[in-house]
Write a protein that holds these residues in place. Structure first.
Motif, PDB file in Angstrom:
ATOM      1  N   PHE A   6     -10.959  37.641  10.601  1.00 44.82           N
ATOM      2  CA  PHE A   6     -11.753  38.860  10.709  1.00 44.82           C
ATOM      3  C   PHE A   6     -11.701  39.354  12.148  1.00 44.82           C
ATOM      4  N   ARG A   7     -11.966  40.629  12.285  1.00 41.88           N
ATOM      5  CA  ARG A   7     -11.910  41.274  13.596  1.00 41.88           C
ATOM      6  C   ARG A   7     -13.204  42.010  13.874  1.00 41.88           C
ATOM      7  N   LEU A   8     -13.541  42.109  15.111  1.00 45.30           N
ATOM      8  CA  LEU A   8     -14.619  42.959  15.587  1.00 45.30           C
ATOM      9  C   LEU A   8     -13.969  44.040  16.428  1.00 45.30           C
ATOM     10  N   GLY A   9     -13.920  45.243  15.857  1.00 41.46           N
ATOM     11  CA  GLY A   9     -13.159  46.292  16.527  1.00 41.46           C
ATOM     12  C   GLY A   9     -11.694  45.984  16.409  1.00 41.46           C
ATOM     13  N   GLU A  10     -11.011  45.999  17.535  1.00 46.63           N
ATOM     14  CA  GLU A  10      -9.577  45.707  17.545  1.00 46.63           C
ATOM     15  C   GLU A  10      -9.278  44.272  17.939  1.00 46.63           C
TER      16      GLU A  10
END
Length: 596
Positions: free
Chosen positions: A372-376
């Protein structure tokens, strides 16, 4: 727990409580896919600037309705669920695509009781709405098309009523969803499948009124099946008019949405689920940061690996659980598929591995990892670990069964080969050889059927005797008597005794007691001796047949009888051609009869 929010498979949007703007402060990948939108086009923007009404859709009111729902959730502090909304989505090229949604807005309550954000969830029901609309159009086209569509819509209950609510049409889907047949419902009032409380509240009449005044009535509520079971249904009701436009009745379309209802009920607790993983998940769940450090471990992980959750947090996942190969060799980090997937930000699904408990014990597992990512930026991964110990045990048991089956098949083929060779060698002509061989193979097949049906290492002697004599007992009912105590017969003796009894019955049918209308055969056995080696005795006695004449030639059938239990048995067979009828006595140690 934004990482869980981001990795969730359902479409979510996180909004600031700044009505009427409702600024987008979070969005997961599922929502971006559902709305064909890029993250950069949403984050920090007012919700209705990013998702305006379709200017080409007459009477579009999606913005107004959604803002009202968000305001209600904000004001009441409770989840607000909306009916299906027609809310078209703008494509990347600027044109709009028809969409219909079932939205739910859940307020996230802060420690002081205030709403700190709103979780907005949508379910895309465009296919359902379009299907219902297509069905409605087809229904009005012609009676033939109406009947074809109604009868073929198995997943949709379509019920037509007159103005009083009496059922006039009840399709196959209604039988499937509600349980009553058309014969049971046509002519009965449709309020039969409403709940008692809805009947008291006159909901059936309110649905018809809404359909008449608004053109259609859309609702979701509990309904009843024939057995009294309740199910959650999405309902659309519309008026039916004749060619002159006069109202003649109503059409109600129901679809069982119990599963979706259960999902939405669970979604109302999403605020809690985003902060913790439920204690009832059976799989071990870990949240790892980009370096593989364990940030979260659920109770199932504690139980599976013997570590308290607080001791697992802060430890490196590979070093704590995947540090060695199954043979004890060190497992280098650079060779670890889970570490590579974490660093590369790739998915892993159902990857087999061996992990280690705190006490050093090995655990065969199957792992899936979702980044998963937070933003980029990469924020790590969520990993689920399933204990494969039981599944591995089942596979090992299956291998044992397969080996036993292979052994039995080899034995069967050897017996078949011997029977075929001896039958052909001693046959007078090809026709009699074919008939004798077929009968012997059927008897052999019945013996193995008994072995499989008993699901043990042998068969019970009563069942064995009945099966071995079945070919003749079916044609000559009542001619056999079978008597004796319960005896468990081993696999080898099952085959020998079946062939022996079959040959005796064949000879009796050709030359002995079964060749006459009055003849009979008694099969009896007993176990004698109370010492450590009891003796088994089986007798075959024929009566009522023609006078017995000893045979002048002894063929393969006689040898099958005389061999007794064979296979190294110390037992023996006595075959007497008494004038009153053939008598056969098999004597053997009981242990040889029961031997697997």
């Amino acid at each position: 727990m934004l990482d869980l929010f981001e990795a969730a498979p359902n479409p979510y949007l996180l909004l600031a409580p700044d009505s009427p703007t409702f600024t987008v402060i979070g969005v997961n990948e599922a929502y971006l896919r559902a709305t064909m939108t890029a993250r950069g086009a949403l984050m920090g923007r007012p919700l209705f600037e990013a998702f305006p009404d379709d200017p080409a859709a007459p009477g579009a009111n999606g913005v107004r309705n959604l803002r009202a729902s968000l305001d209600r959730a904000l004001e009441t502090g409770r989840p607000d669920r909306m009916a299906v909304q027609h809310y078209n989505i703008r494509r990347p090229d600027g044109t709009f695509e028809e969409r219909h949604w079932r939205p739910l807005s859940v307020p996230v309550i802060g420690p002081g009781g205030e709403v700190v954000s709103l979780i907005h969830y949508v379910e895309d029901v465009t296919d359902d709405v379009v299907s219902a609309r297509t069905a409605k159009t087809a229904l009005t086209a012609s009676e033939a098309r109406y009947r074809a569509i109604v009868d073929s819509s198995v997943d949709y209950a379509m019920v037509a009523t007159d103005l009083d609510g009496t059922v006039t049409t009840w399709n196959t889907g209604a039988e499937h969803v509600l349980g009553w047949t058309a014969a049971e419902m046509v002519g009965r009032n449709a309020d039969r499948f409403f709940t008692p409380e809805d009947r008291v509240a006159r909901i059936p009449q309110q649905e018809m009124h809404s359909a008449l005044t608004e053109g259609r009535g859309i609702d979701e509520r509990w309904h009843l099946r024939k057995g009294g079971e309740r199910f959650w249904a999405s309902v659309e009701m519309m008026p039916l008019r004749d060619e002159g436009g006069a109202l003649v009745g109503y059409l109600k379309i129901l679809r069982d949405r119990t599963r979706q209802r259960e999902t939405e009920t669970a979604l109302e607790r999403q605020g809690i689920l985003l902060r913790t993983v439920t204690d009832h998940v059976s799989e071990a769940v870990f949240r790892l940061d980009p370096d593989g450090t364990i940030q979260f471990a659920n109770p199932a992980a504690e139980r599976l690996f013997g570590w308290p959750a607080e001791d697992l947090r802060g430890r490196n996942f590979h070093d704590a659980l995947h540090h060695s190969h199954e043979d004890g060799r060190p497992f280098l980090v650079e060779d670890c598929v889970f570490v590579r997937a974490l660093r590369d930000g790739t998915n892993l699904a159902s990857e087999p591995a061996v992990f280690f408990r705190r006490d050093g014990g090995q655990v065969p597992v199957e792992c899936s990892s979702v980044p998963f990512r937070l933003g980029e930026e990469s924020a790590g991964a969520v990993m689920t670990v399933t204990d494969e110990t039981e599944r591995r045990r089942v596979r090992e048991q299956q291998q044992v069964v397969n080996r036993e089956l292979s052994h039995r098949m080899k034995n069967v083929l050897a017996v078949v080969q011997a029977i075929a060779a001896q039958t052909m060698r001693n046959a007078a002509d090809l026709g009699s050889a074919s008939e004798a061989l077929a009968a012997r193979l059927v008897a052999l097949g019945r013996a193995h059927d008994i072995l499989l049906d008993e699901a043990t290492d042998g068969a019970e002697l009563h069942a064995l005797a009945a099966s071995a004599l079945g070919l003749y007992d079916d044609r000559l009912p009542g001619r056999f008597s079978i008597d004796g105590p319960v005896v468990a017969v081993g696999e080898s003796a099952t085959v020998s005794l079946t062939l022996m009894l079959h040959e005796l019955a064949t000879n009796a049918a050709k030359y002995g007691a079964l060749s006459t209308a009055e003849g009979s055969v008694a099969i009896a056995w007993a176990v004698t001796g109370d010492g450590p080696e009891p003796t088994f005795r089986l007798t075959w006695t024929e009566r009522g047949g023609p006078p017995v004449v000893p045979p002048t030639r002894r063929g393969f059938g006689w040898r099958l009888i005389a061999r007794g239990l064979s296979g190294g048995s110390t037992g023996w067979v006595e075959l007497n051609y008494e004038p009153a009828g053939v008598a056969c006595l098999l004597t053997a140690p009981l242990a040889e009869v029961e031997r697997p």
